[in-house]
Motif scaffolding. Structure first.
Motif, PDB file in Angstrom:
ATOM      1  N   LEU A 230       0.914  -1.298  -0.002  1.00 22.70           N
ATOM      2  CA  LEU A 230      -0.012  -0.097   0.102  1.00 22.70           C
ATOM      3  C   LEU A 230       0.855   1.349  -0.136  1.00 22.70           C
ATOM      4  N   LEU A 231       1.986   1.079   0.787  1.00 21.97           N
ATOM      5  CA  LEU A 231       2.862   2.320   0.944  1.00 21.97           C
ATOM      6  C   LEU A 231       3.403   2.381  -0.751  1.00 21.97           C
ATOM      7  N   SER A 232       3.827   1.466  -1.177  1.00 20.85           N
ATOM      8  CA  SER A 232       4.648   1.586  -2.583  1.00 20.85           C
ATOM      9  C   SER A 232       3.398   2.309  -3.449  1.00 20.85           C
ATOM     10  N   VAL A 233       2.257   1.930  -3.439  1.00 22.70           N
ATOM     11  CA  VAL A 233       1.083   2.678  -4.438  1.00 22.70           C
ATOM     12  C   VAL A 233       1.220   4.085  -4.135  1.00 22.70           C
ATOM     13  N   LEU A 234       1.389   4.401  -2.866  1.00 22.07           N
ATOM     14  CA  LEU A 234       1.324   6.026  -2.660  1.00 22.07           C
ATOM     15  C   LEU A 234       2.531   6.525  -3.065  1.00 22.07           C
ATOM     16  N   GLU A 235       3.527   5.961  -2.968  1.00 21.54           N
ATOM     17  CA  GLU A 235       4.976   6.417  -3.357  1.00 21.54           C
ATOM     18  C   GLU A 235       5.097   6.500  -5.086  1.00 21.54           C
ATOM     19  N   ASN A 236       4.550   5.610  -5.768  1.00 18.94           N
ATOM     20  CA  ASN A 236       4.791   5.632  -7.076  1.00 18.94           C
ATOM     21  C   ASN A 236       3.757   5.995  -8.037  1.00 18.94           C
ATOM     22  N   ALA A 237       2.409   6.155  -7.706  1.00 20.17           N
ATOM     23  CA  ALA A 237       1.437   6.568  -8.513  1.00 20.17           C
ATOM     24  C   ALA A 237       1.372   8.154  -8.518  1.00 20.17           C
ATOM     25  N   VAL A 238       0.973   8.935  -9.397  1.00 16.63           N
ATOM     26  CA  VAL A 238       0.954  10.438  -9.479  1.00 16.63           C
ATOM     27  C   VAL A 238      -0.519  10.799  -9.176  1.00 16.63           C
ATOM     28  N   PHE A 239      -0.618  11.658  -8.247  1.00 16.27           N
ATOM     29  CA  PHE A 239      -1.767  12.301  -7.828  1.00 16.27           C
ATOM     30  C   PHE A 239      -2.035  13.811  -7.685  1.00 16.27           C
ATOM     31  N   ASP A 240      -2.989  14.334  -7.858  1.00  9.08           N
ATOM     32  CA  ASP A 240      -3.364  15.710  -7.657  1.00  9.08           C
ATOM     33  C   ASP A 240      -3.340  15.878  -6.166  1.00  9.08           C
ATOM     34  N   GLU A 241      -3.370  17.051  -5.612  1.00 10.73           N
ATOM     35  CA  GLU A 241      -3.302  17.197  -4.370  1.00 10.73           C
ATOM     36  C   GLU A 241      -4.782  16.728  -3.593  1.00 10.73           C
ATOM     37  N   GLY A 242      -5.932  17.219  -4.582  1.00 10.42           N
ATOM     38  CA  GLY A 242      -7.127  16.658  -3.891  1.00 10.42           C
ATOM     39  C   GLY A 242      -7.230  15.242  -3.844  1.00 10.42           C
ATOM     40  N   GLN A 243      -6.829  14.244  -4.586  1.00 12.08           N
ATOM     41  CA  GLN A 243      -6.920  12.993  -4.567  1.00 12.08           C
ATOM     42  C   GLN A 243      -5.939  12.418  -3.496  1.00 12.08           C
ATOM     43  N   LEU A 244      -4.777  13.121  -3.288  1.00  6.75           N
ATOM     44  CA  LEU A 244      -4.032  12.486  -2.225  1.00  6.75           C
ATOM     45  C   LEU A 244      -4.684  12.905  -0.845  1.00  6.75           C
ATOM     46  N   HIS A 245      -5.282  13.940  -0.751  1.00 11.41           N
ATOM     47  CA  HIS A 245      -5.988  14.227   0.525  1.00 11.41           C
ATOM     48  C   HIS A 245      -6.912  13.267   0.967  1.00 11.41           C
ATOM     49  N   MET A 246      -7.945  12.819  -0.198  1.00 14.05           N
ATOM     50  CA  MET A 246      -8.904  12.017   0.000  1.00 14.05           C
ATOM     51  C   MET A 246      -8.428  10.443   0.200  1.00 14.05           C
ATOM     52  N   LEU A 247      -7.436  10.294  -0.454  1.00 11.42           N
ATOM     53  CA  LEU A 247      -6.610   8.967  -0.112  1.00 11.42           C
ATOM     54  C   LEU A 247      -5.928   8.806   1.071  1.00 11.42           C
ATOM     55  N   TYR A 248      -5.143   9.915   1.449  1.00 13.17           N
ATOM     56  CA  TYR A 248      -4.724   9.807   3.076  1.00 13.17           C
ATOM     57  C   TYR A 248      -5.839   9.722   4.204  1.00 13.17           C
ATOM     58  N   ARG A 249      -6.829  10.341   3.946  1.00 13.72           N
ATOM     59  CA  ARG A 249      -7.982  10.225   4.855  1.00 13.72           C
ATOM     60  C   ARG A 249      -8.759   9.130   5.018  1.00 13.72           C
ATOM     61  N   ASP A 250      -9.076   8.573   3.788  1.00 17.33           N
ATOM     62  CA  ASP A 250      -9.278   7.053   3.810  1.00 17.33           C
ATOM     63  C   ASP A 250      -8.377   6.087   4.531  1.00 17.33           C
ATOM     64  N   ILE A 251      -7.108   6.304   4.238  1.00 17.90           N
ATOM     65  CA  ILE A 251      -6.222   5.351   4.632  1.00 17.90           C
ATOM     66  C   ILE A 251      -6.072   5.266   6.178  1.00 17.90           C
ATOM     67  N   GLU A 252      -6.330   6.498   6.935  1.00 18.53           N
ATOM     68  CA  GLU A 252      -5.982   6.869   8.299  1.00 18.53           C
ATOM     69  C   GLU A 252      -7.325   6.322   8.964  1.00 18.53           C
ATOM     70  N   LYS A 253      -8.414   6.604   8.319  1.00 17.80           N
ATOM     71  CA  LYS A 253      -9.861   6.153   8.855  1.00 17.80           C
ATOM     72  C   LYS A 253      -9.857   4.761   9.119  1.00 17.80           C
ATOM     73  N   ALA A 254      -9.450   3.690   7.958  1.00 16.55           N
ATOM     74  CA  ALA A 254      -9.215   2.284   7.875  1.00 16.55           C
ATOM     75  C   ALA A 254      -8.443   1.631   8.923  1.00 16.55           C
ATOM     76  N   PHE A 255      -7.356   2.586   9.218  1.00 15.37           N
ATOM     77  CA  PHE A 255      -6.327   2.072  10.312  1.00 15.37           C
ATOM     78  C   PHE A 255      -6.823   2.480  11.655  1.00 15.37           C
ATOM     79  N   ARG A 256      -7.709   3.556  11.872  1.00 13.75           N
ATOM     80  CA  ARG A 256      -8.479   3.638  12.896  1.00 13.75           C
ATOM     81  C   ARG A 256      -9.461   2.451  13.326  1.00 13.75           C
ATOM     82  N   ARG A 257      -9.885   2.008  12.275  1.00 14.37           N
ATOM     83  CA  ARG A 257     -10.962   0.811  12.655  1.00 14.37           C
ATOM     84  C   ARG A 257     -10.187  -0.493  12.755  1.00 14.37           C
TER      85      ARG A 257
END
Length: 458
Positions: A367-394
């Motif tokens: 999952l970390l390699s996906v974040l490091e290698n894909a090219v995202f715009d700022e809005g996409q990254l923000h949503m993705l980061y938020r979804d990941i931290e929510k999942a790890f809280r669950r």
């Protein structure tokens, strides 16, 4: 630390910027970076985050040259036109902090700025649309907090204008007005206005008084009574009836939380054979709260032929199943492989939940390699980061340390960074270094949470 690195940290509101200034022998070398952040809106979303006045004023004080920055802020507010409203709010809030610290120049400037705006209003020099954007409501709000006479002057002068131009929709002062009435009380506020002509107060009321305003909403102190748990027959009656879809979803959730295994199996069998897509989705929602009681292979067959909405819900259901974990990860990984496409979609958020719920050490690295290698715009990254931290809280795991630290170091939104800190704490991977930085973060909630955790560790 280079000036570029420092500016990036300060713009994003990281506590490490203040820690660096505390330990820096020549903090004024970074004056231009501090000045820029004070006079511009560098927040990811100030509506969620709030302005950074307290954080930036702390940075100013750490330089020991407060007067230098005071002049810069006043100069920008004095001479710049068509400023962003959020920039105005932040600069005005910083000047209020100067005023509280005893800087008479800041107090005089704020009063002069207020009088200038009122003068422009009364003489018609300011275009209505610019008046709406020029931070006037924030100026009225913060000055009224400091001195109640500003509340009276605002109601009197704006009320007079509205009396002369009753059809004007030039600006809104609802928040200013309702906040003052809430904090000071309606009766006390009316006493303050006793010397203001009644027609002015009435005009102001007609324009801005709203008893249903969100600041005046009342919530019950006691918890609402528990809703009765519906039987299987009552659920079927609801699902086959004409009730609103939200009521059907609520009834299904209530049923799922209390049903015995036999009734859950009956519902699962009905769901699998249901031809009505909407009804099938509602019934499937029950198994987000309780594990699916039949062979999970049937869920995967549904996934292969289902709509995007159905696949999204199936991912959340898969989080609860204990068999076929590798297959769950395979389906979720197929969805993740499409990144950065659909990075901000509900389906991607559900796939992340399913993947993380079954993840082991190597899966988190993928999952970390996906974040490091894909090219995202700022809005996409923000949503993705938020979804990941929510999942790890669950689904907390110590293996999340590396990926959550990665997200923390790149999360420019202080509102969401607070939840990243909480996720790291829940996963038991919050380092002392990040915890110390969080005690100086621009978000006051992050600071309070970090200080509480720090006190427990000592």
């Amino acid at each position: 630390m280079t000036k570029s690195e420092f500016r990036q940290l300060l713009e994003s509101g990281y506590g490490s910027a203040l820690i660096f200034l505390k330990n820096c022998n020549a903090p004024m070398e970074y004056a231009r970076q501090i000045e820029y952040c004070c006079t511009h809106n560098t927040c990811f979303d100030m509506q969620c985050e709030g302005d950074r006045a307290d954080y930036l004023f702390e940075a100013i004080c750490l330089t020991g040259q407060e007067s230098y920055f005071l002049e810069s802020i006043m100069r920008r507010l004095e001479y710049e036109r068509n400023l962003d409203d959020w920039e105005c709010q932040q600069m005005i809030s910083i000047l209020v902090l100067y005023r509280r610290k005893g800087y008479s120049g800041a107090a005089e400037f704020l009063d002069r700025l207020y009088e200038r705006k009122l003068s422009e209003l009364s003489t018609g020099k300011m275009h209505p649309n610019r008046f709406r954007r020029d931070g006037f409501e924030n100026l009225c709000t913060v000055l009224s907090d400091e001195d109640e006479s500003y509340f009276v002057r605002t109601v009197k002068n704006v009320g007079k204008y509205l009396t002369e131009y009753p059809n004007s929709d030039m600006f809104s002062l609802e928040y200013f007005y309702m906040r003052f009435l809430r904090d000071k009380g309606k009766e006390y506020s009316r006493k303050l206005l006793k010397d203001v002509p009644r027609e002015y107060v009435r005009a102001f009321d007609n324009a801005f008084y709203d008893p249903e305003h969100f600041l005046f909403r009342r919530y019950p102190k006691n918890k609402p009574a528990k809703r009765p748990r519906p039987s299987f027959d009552r659920l079927m009656e609801c699902l086959n009836g004409d009730e609103d879809i939200r009521k059907k979803q609520l009834m299904t959730r209530l049923f799922a939380k209390a049903a015995d295994e036999a009734d859950l199996k009956r519902l699962a069998e009905l769901m699998l054979s249901e031809k009505d897509g909407e009804k099938q989705l509602i019934m499937l929602g029950a198994f987000i709260f309780r594990p699916f009681p039949l062979d999970s292979g049937k869920l995967f067959r549904m996934y292969d032929s289902g709509s995007e909405e159905l696949r999204e819900k199936l991912f959340y259901v898969m989080c609860k199943i204990s068999d076929n974990e590798e297959l769950v990860k395979k389906y979720a990984a197929e969805e993740l492989s499409k990144l950065p496409e659909n990075a901000d979609s509900e389906l991607m958020a559900a796939a992340l939940d399913a993947y993380i719920s079954k993840a082991k050490g190597e899966d988190v690295k993928y999952l970390l390699s996906v974040l490091e290698n894909a090219v995202f715009d700022e809005g996409q990254l923000h949503m993705l980061y938020r979804d990941i931290e929510k999942a790890f809280r669950r689904y907390p795991t110590r293996k999340a340390k590396e990926i959550l630290a990665y997200i923390y170091s790149r999360m420019s939104c202080t509102f969401c960074r607070y939840y990243v800190i909480k996720a790291m704490s829940k996963c038991r991977c919050l380092s002392d270094k990040i915890l110390e930085e969080a005690c100086y973060d621009a978000n006051p909630d992050t600071r309070a949470y970090a200080e509480k955790l720090l006190a427990r560790r000592k």
